[in-house]
Design an enzyme around this catalytic site. Structure first.
Site, PDB file in Angstrom:
ATOM      1  N   LYS A  14       0.828  -1.211   0.000  1.00  0.00           N
ATOM      2  CA  LYS A  14       0.000   0.000   0.000  1.00  0.00           C
ATOM      3  C   LYS A  14       0.861   1.259   0.000  1.00  0.00           C
ATOM      4  CE  LYS A  14      -2.238  -0.839   3.836  1.00  0.00           C
ATOM      5  NZ  LYS A  14      -1.676  -2.131   4.288  1.00  0.00           N
ATOM      6  N   ARG A  16      -9.350   1.470   8.777  1.00  0.00           N
ATOM      7  CA  ARG A  16      -8.932   0.109   9.056  1.00  0.00           C
ATOM      8  C   ARG A  16     -10.008  -0.667   9.810  1.00  0.00           C
ATOM      9  NH1 ARG A  16      -3.232   0.499   8.676  1.00  0.00           N
ATOM     10  NH2 ARG A  16      -2.006  -1.066   9.710  1.00  0.00           N
ATOM     11  N   ARG A  55      11.566  -6.196   4.517  1.00  0.00           N
ATOM     12  CA  ARG A  55      11.168  -4.788   4.424  1.00  0.00           C
ATOM     13  C   ARG A  55      12.109  -3.885   5.218  1.00  0.00           C
ATOM     14  NH1 ARG A  55       5.187  -2.475   5.071  1.00  0.00           N
ATOM     15  NH2 ARG A  55       5.158  -3.347   7.169  1.00  0.00           N
ATOM     16  N   ARG A  81      11.483  -2.695  10.642  1.00  0.00           N
ATOM     17  CA  ARG A  81      10.498  -2.247  11.626  1.00  0.00           C
ATOM     18  C   ARG A  81      10.310  -3.315  12.690  1.00  0.00           C
ATOM     19  NH1 ARG A  81       5.375  -0.257   8.289  1.00  0.00           N
ATOM     20  NH2 ARG A  81       4.351  -1.409   9.954  1.00  0.00           N
ATOM     21  N   ARG A  89      -0.775  -9.118  13.191  1.00  0.00           N
ATOM     22  CA  ARG A  89      -1.295  -8.066  12.306  1.00  0.00           C
ATOM     23  C   ARG A  89      -2.173  -8.655  11.213  1.00  0.00           C
ATOM     24  NH1 ARG A  89       4.067  -5.544  10.665  1.00  0.00           N
ATOM     25  NH2 ARG A  89       2.896  -4.040   9.455  1.00  0.00           N
TER      26      ARG A  89
HETATM   27  P1  ADP Z   1       0.981  -2.016   7.922  1.00  0.00           P
HETATM   28  O1  ADP Z   1      -0.057  -1.599   6.934  1.00  0.00           O
HETATM   29  O2  ADP Z   1       2.205  -2.472   7.262  1.00  0.00           O
HETATM   30  O3  ADP Z   1       0.480  -2.889   9.022  1.00  0.00           O
HETATM   31  P2  ADP Z   1       1.040   0.662   8.971  1.00  0.00           P
HETATM   32  O4  ADP Z   1       2.283   1.441   8.820  1.00  0.00           O
HETATM   33  O5  ADP Z   1      -0.126   1.039   8.142  1.00  0.00           O
HETATM   34  O6  ADP Z   1       1.500  -0.805   8.734  1.00  0.00           O
HETATM   35  O7  ADP Z   1       0.583   0.645  10.486  1.00  0.00           O
HETATM   36  C1  ADP Z   1       1.440   0.277  11.545  1.00  0.00           C
HETATM   37  C2  ADP Z   1       0.657   0.210  12.851  1.00  0.00           C
HETATM   38  O8  ADP Z   1       0.085   1.499  13.131  1.00  0.00           O
HETATM   39  C3  ADP Z   1      -0.524  -0.734  12.855  1.00  0.00           C
HETATM   40  O9  ADP Z   1      -0.151  -2.054  13.177  1.00  0.00           O
HETATM   41  C4  ADP Z   1      -1.425  -0.104  13.921  1.00  0.00           C
HETATM   42  O10 ADP Z   1      -0.979  -0.392  15.214  1.00  0.00           O
HETATM   43  C5  ADP Z   1      -1.223   1.370  13.695  1.00  0.00           C
HETATM   44  N1  ADP Z   1      -2.216   1.926  12.731  1.00  0.00           N
HETATM   45  C6  ADP Z   1      -1.950   2.515  11.530  1.00  0.00           C
HETATM   46  N2  ADP Z   1      -3.081   2.928  10.923  1.00  0.00           N
HETATM   47  C7  ADP Z   1      -4.101   2.592  11.759  1.00  0.00           C
HETATM   48  C8  ADP Z   1      -5.526   2.715  11.695  1.00  0.00           C
HETATM   49  N3  ADP Z   1      -6.145   3.294  10.637  1.00  0.00           N
HETATM   50  N4  ADP Z   1      -6.255   2.243  12.724  1.00  0.00           N
HETATM   51  C9  ADP Z   1      -5.663   1.673  13.797  1.00  0.00           C
HETATM   52  N5  ADP Z   1      -4.339   1.499  13.915  1.00  0.00           N
HETATM   53  C10 ADP Z   1      -3.552   1.953  12.917  1.00  0.00           C
END
Ligand code: ADP
Ligand code: ZN
Length: 212
Positions: free
Chosen positions: A13, A88, A123, A156, A167
């Protein structure tokens, strides 16, 4: 143009939204990047978010809704944006609707869980600007150094296999229902991941019906 990119963690994404953003000259709003910056800077939002993020759990909806509402106020959002990693959950999507956000399209990136776990191990993220790389799939020009800003690339903490599995479970339970939510509104297009990022991007361009 107001777009959402949906997909499991590690689906690409972030990478694809950056490319589309440049093409359409609109910003990407990545809640993951915003939260990581907040954690790094020790802001109140960062302090609230850190434990959830480290555990691979979702940050509470109220926190996310606040962060996004604040970001929408910035002038670069006037001509649209790409939402990467938000909404999300169904409550987050409902909050966007309540805010009167009219989306043009929602792209769901489809990829198997096995492929994800493999990808996450490779990554790397720039500690300075947040740009993402992959040691073999999207390598930087110089190993360990960001092409864009010269920053240091690091893995990360939440890309550890155990956290990745959490996740993925969270994705299937909380985020995947958004496909039905947006499909019912006629906005959803699914894009299957292809062998290379370029080929996947070409599929996304088709789904968006914009010029390549
Ligand atoms: P990925 O899509 O690779 O899991 P992100 O960088 O989008 O990673 O998100 C990392 C973390 O940040 C998530 O695991 C969550 O804890 C938090 N996070 C990010 N966006 C949201 C969201 N829209 N709602 C809830 N938690 C979020
Ligand atoms: Zn960088």
């Amino acid at each position: 143009m107001k777009l959402i990119l949906l997909g499991p963690p590690g689906a690409g994404k972030g990478t694809h939204s950056e490319t589309i953003a440049q093409k359409l000259n609109i910003p990407t709003i990545s809640t993951g990047s915003i939260l990581r910056a907040a954690v790094k800077n020790g802001t109140p939002v960062g302090l609230q978010a850190k434990a959830y993020m480290d555990a691979g759990k979702l940050v509470p909806d109220e926190v996310i809704i606040g962060v996004v509402a604040e970001r929408f106020q910035e002038p670069d959002c006037a001509n649209g944006y790409i939402l990467d990693g938000v909404p999300r959950t169904i409550p987050q999507a409902e909050a966007l609707e309540r805010a009167g956000i009219n989306l043009d399209r929602v792209i769901s990136i489809e990829i198997s869980d096995d492929e994800i776990v493999e990808r996450m191990a490779g990554r790397r993220v720039c500690a300075s600007c947040g740009a993402t790389y992959h040691v073999t799939n999207i390598p930087p020009k110089t190993a360990g150094i960001c092409d864009k800003c010269g920053g240091v690339l690091e893995a990360r903490a939440d890309d550890e296999p155990e956290v990745v599995r959490t996740r993925l479970r969270v994705y299937h339970e909380e985020t995947e229902p958004l496909k039905e939510f947006y499909s019912a509104r006629g906005l959803l297009r699914s894009v299957q991941t292809q062998p290379t990022a370029e080929e996947t991007f070409a599929e996304m361009i088709k789904a968006l019906e914009i010029a390549p």
